[in-house]
Every structure is written in structure tokens, then in C-alpha cells.
Design an enzyme around this catalytic site. Structure first.
Site, PDB file in Angstrom:
ATOM      1  N   LYS A  48      86.538  37.632  50.383  1.00  0.00           N
ATOM      2  CA  LYS A  48      87.148  37.432  49.019  1.00  0.00           C
ATOM      3  C   LYS A  48      87.297  36.087  48.960  1.00  0.00           C
ATOM      4  CE  LYS A  48      86.443  40.490  47.094  1.00  0.00           C
ATOM      5  NZ  LYS A  48      85.123  41.027  47.199  1.00  0.00           N
ATOM      6  N   HIS A 108      81.921  37.286  57.698  1.00  0.00           N
ATOM      7  CA  HIS A 108      83.167  37.178  57.779  1.00  0.00           C
ATOM      8  C   HIS A 108      84.052  37.347  59.075  1.00  0.00           C
ATOM      9  CE1 HIS A 108      82.850  38.060  53.513  1.00  0.00           C
ATOM     10  NE2 HIS A 108      82.360  39.219  53.476  1.00  0.00           N
ATOM     11  N   SER A 138      92.881  40.008  45.885  1.00  0.00           N
ATOM     12  CA  SER A 138      91.329  40.223  45.660  1.00  0.00           C
ATOM     13  C   SER A 138      90.958  41.285  46.759  1.00  0.00           C
ATOM     14  CB  SER A 138      90.559  38.844  45.883  1.00  0.00           C
ATOM     15  OG  SER A 138      89.150  39.406  45.551  1.00  0.00           O
TER      16      SER A 138
HETATM   17  P1  A3P Z   1      88.676  37.992  42.273  1.00  0.00           P
HETATM   18  O1  A3P Z   1      88.740  39.471  43.075  1.00  0.00           O
HETATM   19  O2  A3P Z   1      89.820  37.327  42.521  1.00  0.00           O
HETATM   20  O3  A3P Z   1      88.124  38.153  40.998  1.00  0.00           O
HETATM   21  P2  A3P Z   1      83.699  37.290  47.949  1.00  0.00           P
HETATM   22  O4  A3P Z   1      82.260  36.857  47.147  1.00  0.00           O
HETATM   23  O5  A3P Z   1      84.154  36.462  49.165  1.00  0.00           O
HETATM   24  O6  A3P Z   1      83.783  38.631  47.966  1.00  0.00           O
HETATM   25  O7  A3P Z   1      84.738  36.850  46.986  1.00  0.00           O
HETATM   26  C1  A3P Z   1      84.866  37.573  45.560  1.00  0.00           C
HETATM   27  C2  A3P Z   1      85.972  36.784  44.745  1.00  0.00           C
HETATM   28  O8  A3P Z   1      85.175  35.568  44.245  1.00  0.00           O
HETATM   29  C3  A3P Z   1      86.206  37.616  43.535  1.00  0.00           C
HETATM   30  O9  A3P Z   1      87.507  37.070  43.159  1.00  0.00           O
HETATM   31  C4  A3P Z   1      85.258  37.201  42.573  1.00  0.00           C
HETATM   32  O10 A3P Z   1      85.744  37.456  41.323  1.00  0.00           O
HETATM   33  C5  A3P Z   1      85.347  35.571  42.905  1.00  0.00           C
HETATM   34  N1  A3P Z   1      84.011  35.188  42.404  1.00  0.00           N
HETATM   35  C6  A3P Z   1      82.776  35.521  42.543  1.00  0.00           C
HETATM   36  N2  A3P Z   1      81.920  34.537  41.882  1.00  0.00           N
HETATM   37  C7  A3P Z   1      82.510  33.559  41.374  1.00  0.00           C
HETATM   38  C8  A3P Z   1      82.420  32.595  40.476  1.00  0.00           C
HETATM   39  N3  A3P Z   1      81.247  32.088  40.140  1.00  0.00           N
HETATM   40  N4  A3P Z   1      83.410  31.689  39.976  1.00  0.00           N
HETATM   41  C9  A3P Z   1      84.722  32.094  40.317  1.00  0.00           C
HETATM   42  N5  A3P Z   1      84.818  33.123  41.227  1.00  0.00           N
HETATM   43  C10 A3P Z   1      83.907  33.798  41.773  1.00  0.00           C
END
Ligand code: A3P
Length: 295
Positions: A48, A108, A138
Site C-alpha cells: 500500500k 513486498h 490503506s
Molecule cells: P489508498 O488506499 O490510501 O487510497 P499499492 O499499489 O502499493 O497497493 O498502493 C495502493 C495505494 O496507492 C492506495 O492508497 C491507492 O489509492 C494509492 N494510489 C494508487 N495510484 C495512485 C496515484 N496515481 N496517485 C496517488 N495514489 C495512488
């Protein structure tokens, strides 16, 4: 697709003391033996932290800002998720092995569990870190919707588990510190989600320098446009909508949820915040790492 419901919501299984998804733990010998290449690029994160965001940026860089090319497949296929293991699908390692170089992967795993070959071959790694509070929030929402995880319980219960490191891939605190240590002797670019939110252009330029690539201003604009939260949220090749609801139920919580810094303030009570801060100081003492929890 075969019925895999009996493989969902399984208990975590430790790998060298780190709680891991059971299917990954069961496949550990294959994962550990992964063979790297010097021209591999790996995106490493605690879950996340913005893995998908940086994955999309890197794929855009590798494809010179050609958005159509980047829609050739879902993001979890364009990058091999090294430790991913799910019946009926190629494992992450098989996926990586089938890729033409230069290969893109994500992981991860905490630094101490990264397959040795990546260190030996000096493959470049981008580590993305996000502050602990937003990561916890998240991850809680992700646990609820992505059923490869155990049931998260209530938010207060989950937060205790997060602080204890009793979640998939283990302790956030050990993860960010372990990878930070590794920047001393390995080509790792350590970037922060909060910095990317603050100034995505500056951070994409940083990634380009690390990757020893150049793009025109026009391509840079395209990369910034197509990797914005709004664009990625509506892009089925980036928003995980290709994964069936049985595995990831986006009605429970969308993968592209909020994409902001500071959402923890909507979840933490005052008491939770005080306890978290106190514990944080203890767990992070002695580390030079600094995180921002608001912008
Ligand atoms: P939130 O749950 O806080 O919205 P991962 O890809 O490591 O699983 O992380 C997911 C998190 O990154 C989620 O956070 C998601 O919304 C956020 N995320 C994904 N793409 C993004 C972007 N282009 N800009 C900002 N946040 C992004």
C-alpha cells in the site's frame, strides 16, 4: 476459473519469522531460488505504499509515454509480482522467467527475504515508502477487499496487529528500516509516497535519472497525465478491475481508494494516535528515516 474459495482468508504462515500469505509460504523454495538479471528493475514496497503508481510510471518510462502500449495488459501482468502464488495462475517467478529483458518486477518482501540473486546481480531496485499511519489505513481497507488476506477484524483490532507486525509481509517498521539499510551497498532509489504527492514531476525526474533514461518534455507530460490518480482510477489496466470480485471485491473498497496523504485522520481516534506515536518512537529509534504524515 476453478473454485478457489477454500484458499481465501487463510491464516498467515511465517517464513523465517515473517508472517506471509500461506500460498507464498508454501511456494517459498521456488521464490528463494529466483534467478535475477543485472538489467532487471524491481519495485519493492511494504504493501500500500504506492506500488501500482510507481509501476505504472516505470512502465510508461519503458514505453516512452505510449499510453496505448501500457494498456497492453493489466498492471499485475506487466510487472511480475515475484512472490505471488495462486492456483491456476502462473507464479510470479514463472511470469518473471517468461519475460523478455529488460524485465520489470515488484515485491513486498522485506529486504532480508529478497531472493539472493537480486543482490548478487546488482539489479536496480526502486523502494517506495509511505508513512506508517496512511499505510495502516490503506492496508486495512485492502485486507477487507482482497480475500487472500486473513479477515482483518475491526479497525481497532487491525491496528493492533499492524503495530505488532502481525500482518502479511510483517512489520512496517522493520520493512522500511531494512530496505533503508540496504541503500548503503546496493543500487536502490528510496522514494516516498508523500514526495510523489507533493511534486510528481520532481519525483518522476528522479526516477528517470536513476534509470539512466531521458524523455522529451512532451513525453514527461504524458507520463504525469496518465499516472495521475484520476486517470489510473478509471484505467482498467491499472485499477485491478480485471481481478474477479471473489478475490478482490471492489464494492467493499476500491483498489484506487483515495490516493491522498493524511487520510489516517479519518480513522485514528485521539487515543489510538497517542498510543501509535509512542510506540512509533520506540520502534523507529536509532533510524535516520523521516516520514511526513501530512502535506
Ligand atoms: P489508498 O488506499 O490510501 O487510497 P499499492 O499499489 O502499493 O497497493 O498502493 C495502493 C495505494 O496507492 C492506495 O492508497 C491507492 O489509492 C494509492 N494510489 C494508487 N495510484 C495512485 C496515484 N496515481 N496517485 C496517488 N495514489 C495512488
Amino acid at each position: 476459473m476453478e473454485d478457489t474459495t477454500h484458499l481465501l482468508r487463510l491464516k498467515l504462515v511465517p517464513v523465517q519469522g515473517v508472517p506471509m500469505l500461506k500460498l507464498t509460504a508454501d511456494n517459498w523454495p521456488e521464490i528463494e531460488a529466483t534467478q535475477a538479471r543485472p538489467d532487471d528493475l524491481i519495485i519493492a514496497t511494504y504493501p500500500k505504499a504506492g506500488t501500482t503508481w510507481v509501476s505504472e510510471i516505470v512502465d510508461m518510462i519503458y514505453n516512452s509515454g505510449d499510453a496505448e502500449k501500457c494498456k497492453r495488459d493489466a498492471i499485475h501482468v506487466r510487472l511480475a509480482f515475484i512472490e505471488a502464488t495462486f492456483p491456476g495462475l502462473p507464479t510470479g517467478v514463472q511470469q518473471l522467467n517468461a519475460m523478455k529483458p529488460p524485465r520489470l518486477g515488484k515485491t513486498h518482501l522485506p529486504a532480508q527475504l529478497l531472493p539472493q540473486s537480486f543482490w548478487d546481480k546488482k539489479s536496480k531496485i526502486i523502494y517506495v515508502a509511505r508513512n506508517a499511519k496512511d499505510s495502516a489505513v490503506s492496508y486495512f481497507h485492502f485486507y477487507k477487499m482482497a480475500k487472500v488476506h486473513p479477515e482483518p477484524g475491526t479497525w481497532p483490532e487491525y491496528l493492533e496487529k499492524f503495530m505488532a507486525g502481525d500482518v502479511a509481509f510483517g512489520s512496517w517498521y522493520d520493512h522500511v528500516k531494512g530496505w533503508w539499510q540496504k541503500t548503503r551497498d546496493h543500487p536502490i532509489l528510496y522514494v516516498f509516497y508523500e514526495d510523489m504527492k507533493e511534486d510528481p514531476r520532481r519525483e518522476v525526474l528522479k526516477l528517470l535519472r536513476f534509470l539512466e533514461r531521458e524523455v522529451s518534455d512532451e513525453v514527461l507530460e504524458k507520463i504525469l497525465h496518465y499516472t495521475s490518480f484520476q486517470e489510473m482510477k478509471s484505467n482498467p489496466m491499472a485499477n485491478y478491475r480485471t481481478i474477479p470480485d471473489e478475490l478482490m471485491d471492489q464494492n467493499v473498497s476500491p483498489f484506487m481508494r483515495k490516493g491522498i496523504t493524511g487520510d489516517w485522520k479519518n480513522m485514528f481516534t485521539v487515543a489510538q494516535n497517542e498510543k501509535f506515536d509512542e510506540d512509533y518512537v520506540r520502534k523507529m529509534s536509532g533510524s535516520t528515516l523521516q516520514f511526513r504524515t501530512e502535506l
